[in-house]
Design a protein around this motif. Structure first.
Motif, mmCIF file in Angstrom:
data_model
loop_
_atom_site.group_PDB
_atom_site.id
_atom_site.type_symbol
_atom_site.label_atom_id
_atom_site.label_comp_id
_atom_site.label_asym_id
_atom_site.label_seq_id
_atom_site.Cartn_x
_atom_site.Cartn_y
_atom_site.Cartn_z
ATOM 1 N N THR A 149 3.830 -1.863 4.353
ATOM 2 C CA THR A 149 2.497 -2.354 4.724
ATOM 3 C C THR A 149 2.213 -2.077 6.203
ATOM 4 O O THR A 149 1.071 -1.783 6.568
ATOM 5 C CB THR A 149 2.358 -3.858 4.447
ATOM 6 O OG1 THR A 149 3.292 -4.593 5.240
ATOM 7 C CG2 THR A 149 2.578 -4.173 2.987
ATOM 8 N N LEU A 150 3.249 -2.149 7.037
ATOM 9 C CA LEU A 150 3.056 -1.828 8.458
ATOM 10 C C LEU A 150 2.660 -0.365 8.616
ATOM 11 O O LEU A 150 1.743 -0.032 9.378
ATOM 12 C CB LEU A 150 4.343 -2.121 9.229
ATOM 13 C CG LEU A 150 4.335 -1.785 10.720
ATOM 14 C CD1 LEU A 150 3.329 -2.653 11.465
ATOM 15 C CD2 LEU A 150 5.730 -1.958 11.318
ATOM 16 N N CYS A 151 3.328 0.523 7.890
ATOM 17 C CA CYS A 151 3.006 1.954 7.968
ATOM 18 C C CYS A 151 1.591 2.233 7.467
ATOM 19 O O CYS A 151 0.819 2.970 8.101
ATOM 20 C CB CYS A 151 4.012 2.761 7.156
ATOM 21 S SG CYS A 151 5.687 2.788 7.825
ATOM 22 N N SER A 152 1.234 1.665 6.322
ATOM 23 C CA SER A 152 -0.059 1.977 5.712
ATOM 24 C C SER A 152 -1.216 1.445 6.540
ATOM 25 O O SER A 152 -2.227 2.132 6.727
ATOM 26 C CB SER A 152 -0.120 1.428 4.286
ATOM 27 O OG SER A 152 -0.005 0.022 4.260
ATOM 28 N N THR A 153 -1.097 0.209 7.053
ATOM 29 C CA THR A 153 -2.207 -0.322 7.847
ATOM 30 C C THR A 153 -2.290 0.352 9.216
ATOM 31 O O THR A 153 -3.373 0.458 9.786
ATOM 32 C CB THR A 153 -2.072 -1.846 8.012
ATOM 33 O OG1 THR A 153 -0.742 -2.179 8.437
ATOM 34 C CG2 THR A 153 -2.362 -2.555 6.705
ATOM 35 N N SER A 154 -1.160 0.832 9.735
ATOM 36 C CA SER A 154 -1.205 1.604 10.984
ATOM 37 C C SER A 154 -1.983 2.899 10.782
ATOM 38 O O SER A 154 -2.829 3.272 11.615
ATOM 39 C CB SER A 154 0.214 1.925 11.464
ATOM 40 O OG SER A 154 0.940 0.756 11.753
ATOM 41 N N LEU A 155 -1.717 3.597 9.675
ATOM 42 C CA LEU A 155 -2.472 4.813 9.374
ATOM 43 C C LEU A 155 -3.947 4.500 9.151
ATOM 44 O O LEU A 155 -4.824 5.268 9.566
ATOM 45 C CB LEU A 155 -1.888 5.488 8.126
ATOM 46 C CG LEU A 155 -0.574 6.242 8.289
ATOM 47 C CD1 LEU A 155 -0.134 6.796 6.943
ATOM 48 C CD2 LEU A 155 -0.706 7.369 9.306
ATOM 49 N N LEU A 156 -4.222 3.388 8.492
ATOM 50 C CA LEU A 156 -5.607 3.000 8.237
ATOM 51 C C LEU A 156 -6.362 2.792 9.540
ATOM 52 O O LEU A 156 -7.474 3.327 9.732
ATOM 53 C CB LEU A 156 -5.630 1.722 7.397
ATOM 54 C CG LEU A 156 -7.011 1.136 7.085
ATOM 55 C CD1 LEU A 156 -7.822 2.083 6.221
ATOM 56 C CD2 LEU A 156 -6.867 -0.232 6.410
ATOM 57 N N PHE A 186 -3.893 -1.410 -0.143
ATOM 58 C CA PHE A 186 -4.550 -2.232 -1.159
ATOM 59 C C PHE A 186 -3.584 -2.692 -2.250
ATOM 60 O O PHE A 186 -3.844 -3.686 -2.920
ATOM 61 C CB PHE A 186 -5.693 -1.450 -1.818
ATOM 62 C CG PHE A 186 -7.016 -1.598 -1.132
ATOM 63 C CD1 PHE A 186 -7.108 -1.826 0.226
ATOM 64 C CD2 PHE A 186 -8.192 -1.499 -1.846
ATOM 65 C CE1 PHE A 186 -8.329 -1.950 0.865
ATOM 66 C CE2 PHE A 186 -9.432 -1.625 -1.225
ATOM 67 C CZ PHE A 186 -9.502 -1.847 0.139
ATOM 68 N N ASN A 187 -2.477 -1.978 -2.448
ATOM 69 C CA ASN A 187 -1.673 -2.202 -3.658
ATOM 70 C C ASN A 187 -0.194 -2.468 -3.389
ATOM 71 O O ASN A 187 0.630 -2.277 -4.282
ATOM 72 C CB ASN A 187 -1.815 -0.991 -4.589
ATOM 73 C CG ASN A 187 -3.208 -0.873 -5.170
ATOM 74 O OD1 ASN A 187 -3.590 -1.612 -6.061
ATOM 75 N ND2 ASN A 187 -3.993 0.073 -4.637
ATOM 76 N N THR A 188 0.144 -2.911 -2.175
ATOM 77 C CA THR A 188 1.542 -3.183 -1.852
ATOM 78 C C THR A 188 1.824 -4.670 -1.719
ATOM 79 O O THR A 188 2.830 -5.166 -2.202
ATOM 80 C CB THR A 188 1.947 -2.468 -0.547
ATOM 81 O OG1 THR A 188 1.706 -1.063 -0.692
ATOM 82 C CG2 THR A 188 3.413 -2.692 -0.234
ATOM 83 N N HIS A 189 0.939 -5.393 -1.048
ATOM 84 C CA HIS A 189 1.133 -6.826 -0.819
ATOM 85 C C HIS A 189 -0.240 -7.480 -0.766
ATOM 86 O O HIS A 189 -1.170 -6.932 -0.162
ATOM 87 C CB HIS A 189 1.905 -7.057 0.486
ATOM 88 C CG HIS A 189 2.414 -8.455 0.666
ATOM 89 N ND1 HIS A 189 1.597 -9.494 1.031
ATOM 90 C CD2 HIS A 189 3.655 -8.984 0.522
ATOM 91 C CE1 HIS A 189 2.309 -10.606 1.112
ATOM 92 N NE2 HIS A 189 3.569 -10.320 0.801
ATOM 93 N N ILE A 190 -0.377 -8.651 -1.365
ATOM 94 C CA ILE A 190 -1.690 -9.283 -1.466
ATOM 95 C C ILE A 190 -2.294 -9.575 -0.094
ATOM 96 O O ILE A 190 -3.504 -9.423 0.102
ATOM 97 C CB ILE A 190 -1.595 -10.582 -2.311
ATOM 98 C CG1 ILE A 190 -2.964 -11.231 -2.465
ATOM 99 C CG2 ILE A 190 -0.585 -11.545 -1.734
ATOM 100 C CD1 ILE A 190 -3.975 -10.397 -3.209
ATOM 101 N N VAL A 191 -1.472 -9.975 0.883
ATOM 102 C CA VAL A 191 -2.007 -10.227 2.220
ATOM 103 C C VAL A 191 -2.474 -8.922 2.859
ATOM 104 O O VAL A 191 -3.532 -8.879 3.508
ATOM 105 C CB VAL A 191 -0.950 -10.924 3.108
ATOM 106 C CG1 VAL A 191 -1.429 -11.019 4.561
ATOM 107 C CG2 VAL A 191 -0.648 -12.322 2.573
ATOM 108 N N ALA A 192 -1.720 -7.849 2.669
ATOM 109 C CA ALA A 192 -2.143 -6.544 3.191
ATOM 110 C C ALA A 192 -3.443 -6.095 2.535
ATOM 111 O O ALA A 192 -4.290 -5.460 3.178
ATOM 112 C CB ALA A 192 -1.051 -5.504 2.975
#
Length: 461
Positions: A149-156, A186-192
């Motif tokens: 989630t850290l990687c995906s939101t950083s890219l976002l 969107f699909n890894t963790h509900i908080v993310a």
């Protein structure tokens, strides 16, 4: 709508070389520290849960319906772990999934900002900031989804910022990076999911007001498709989540939720003091200039948009937390990139005001601070609580006296066993068996009352 800024192709070659050297040095150090932490950190309970529910002994359909969907998270990370169980079988090896995810994210970031000097500079500072974070190594060295989630939101955050500055979605790689980051977040963790959706919404509104339909399409199409996947899975999981969290381990109440938010923000800001101080100076200078000359600042605008998204996310999370506890520090990892990008932009504003040589020196200082933080977090990570300490002690005792008897009692783990989902019951026994096998001893059956006549009789909790 502002005119599209001209590409920045100026600047001494040695300035760019300094940026690249800092990036390379920190990337190599982070990779080495991550691999070291993965190998040396002992396993803990949630990792045993991941290992159990991704066991190849479960057919894919059974695993999905009976083990992944009943959990309190979307199943994407379990799918990734299960996909490589044929290659790796133990927890330490499976943690290498995080190294692969991190490498992919690093490459995607590079493609996303390729040919864009401004975005590339921001990406470098953002990476130095993320490398300094305790969460990066701590969660990168465990078999759970928080590092992803850290990687995906950083890219976002990086892709959205680059699109806003360019006023267009860019080429294939930038659009692909944006789409991938949306799907994963969107699909890894509900908080993310909630956080990434809240970050996206203000950009959608702004691009709609600017009539920037190219950027709008680049966001909305992957967001709608990724959202449909999430909604389809959530339609099945939501009743299970609601039942699972009626009595939950996360502390309830506004104070507990707000404290977790404060701790997350404080740890993030303290991760790299050099970046924090330089960014604060840069923002102070930018605000003064913007007010004095009455100029619109795209940098201030994008940070305001990110800030609105973060506030929306926090409000949403606190509201849900009042109904069902959902806020805990490790779940909030996905908010760290918002702070990181805000500081990166502030540091970039300072670089505009100083000579190129001084800018290179400041970047080097930020990289040194990252290296110091990486080493400190490496040491902290390998000392994190785990099941290894007691298992090693028992293994040593059994090696000295083979007739040592080892008992466990379900009472000691009742807080976990009694908590949904039901796989907790099997995972506790599974975890004891795994650690006993690793360290060369056998655990007595639960109904056993055997006591050794020649060696100690141990009770393991």
């Amino acid at each position: 709508m502002l005119d599209k800024p001209a590409p920045d192709d100026t600047g001494p070659i040695w300035q760019r070389s300094a940026d690249r050297f800092c990036l390379a040095a920190v990337a190599v150090a982070l990779l080495g520290a991550l691999v070291y932490s993965i190998a040396c950190r002992g396993p803990w309970y949630d990792e045993f849960y991941t290992l159990y529910v991704t066991d190849p002994g479960f057919a894919w359909r059974e695993a999905f319906s009976q083990h992944w969907l009943p959990d309190n998270h979307p199943p994407l990370y379990y799918v990734l772990v299960r996909a490589v169980r044929g290659l790796w079988s133990d927890i330490e090896a499976l943690r290498l999934i995080n190294v692969v995810c991190g490498a992919i994210a690093f490459a995607c970031a590079g493609f996303c900002v390729r040919g864009d000097r401004k975005a590339a500079s921001l990406a470098i500072v953002l990476f130095l900031f993320l490398a300094s974070q305790r969460a990066t190594l701590l969660y990168g060295a465990e078999l759970r989804s928080y590092f992803l989630t850290l990687c995906s939101t950083s890219l976002l955050v990086l892709a959205l910022t680059a699109i806003y500055f360019d006023r267009q979605p860019g080429g294939f790689w930038r659009r692909s990076t944006l789409a991938l980051s949306i799907f994963v977040s969107f699909n890894t963790h509900i908080v993310a999911t909630l956080v990434s959706g809240a970050i996206l919404l203000p950009f959608v509104v702004v691009f709609a007001l600017q009539r920037n339909f190219g950027a709008l399409r680049a966001i909305l199409i992957p967001a709608v498709l990724s959202g449909l996947v999430f909604v389809a899975v959530t339609a099945i999981q939501l009743p299970l989540w609601e039942a699972n969290t009626r009595s939950f381990w996360i502390p309830a109440g506004f104070t507990a939720g707000w404290t977790a938010i404060q701790v997350t923000a404080q740890r993030a800001l303290e991760g790299n003091p050099v970046i924090l101080v330089l960014a604060a100076i840069g923002w102070a200078l930018s605000v003064v200039q913007a007010v004095r000359h009455r100029l619109r600042s795209p940098e201030l605008e994008v940070c305001a948009i990110l800030g609105v998204g973060a506030l929306l996310a926090l409000g949403l999370l606190l509201g849900i937390h009042g109904w069902r506890p959902i806020i805990v520090e490790k779940y909030l990892t996905c908010l760290i990139p918002v702070l990181g990008m805000t500081l990166a932009i502030g540091m970039g504003q300072l670089f505009k005001q100083v000579a190129a040589k001084l800018g290179a020196l400041l970047m080097t200082l930020a990289a040194v601070a990252s290296l110091v933080a990486i080493n400190a977090h490496r040491l902290e990570t390998v000392r994190a609580k785990s099941w290894t300490g007691t298992a090693e002690a028992i293994g040593s005792q059994v090696a000295r006296c083979p007739d040592t008897v080892v008992h466990i009692d379900p009472y000691w783990n009742s807080d976990i066993v009694d908590t949904p989902p039901r796989d907790n019951i099997a995972t506790v026994a599974f975890a004891y068996r795994v650690m006993a096998r690793r360290h060369g001893f056998v655990v007595e059956p639960v109904d056993s009352r055997r006591i050794s006549n020649t060696c100690p009789t141990l009770f393991w909790a």
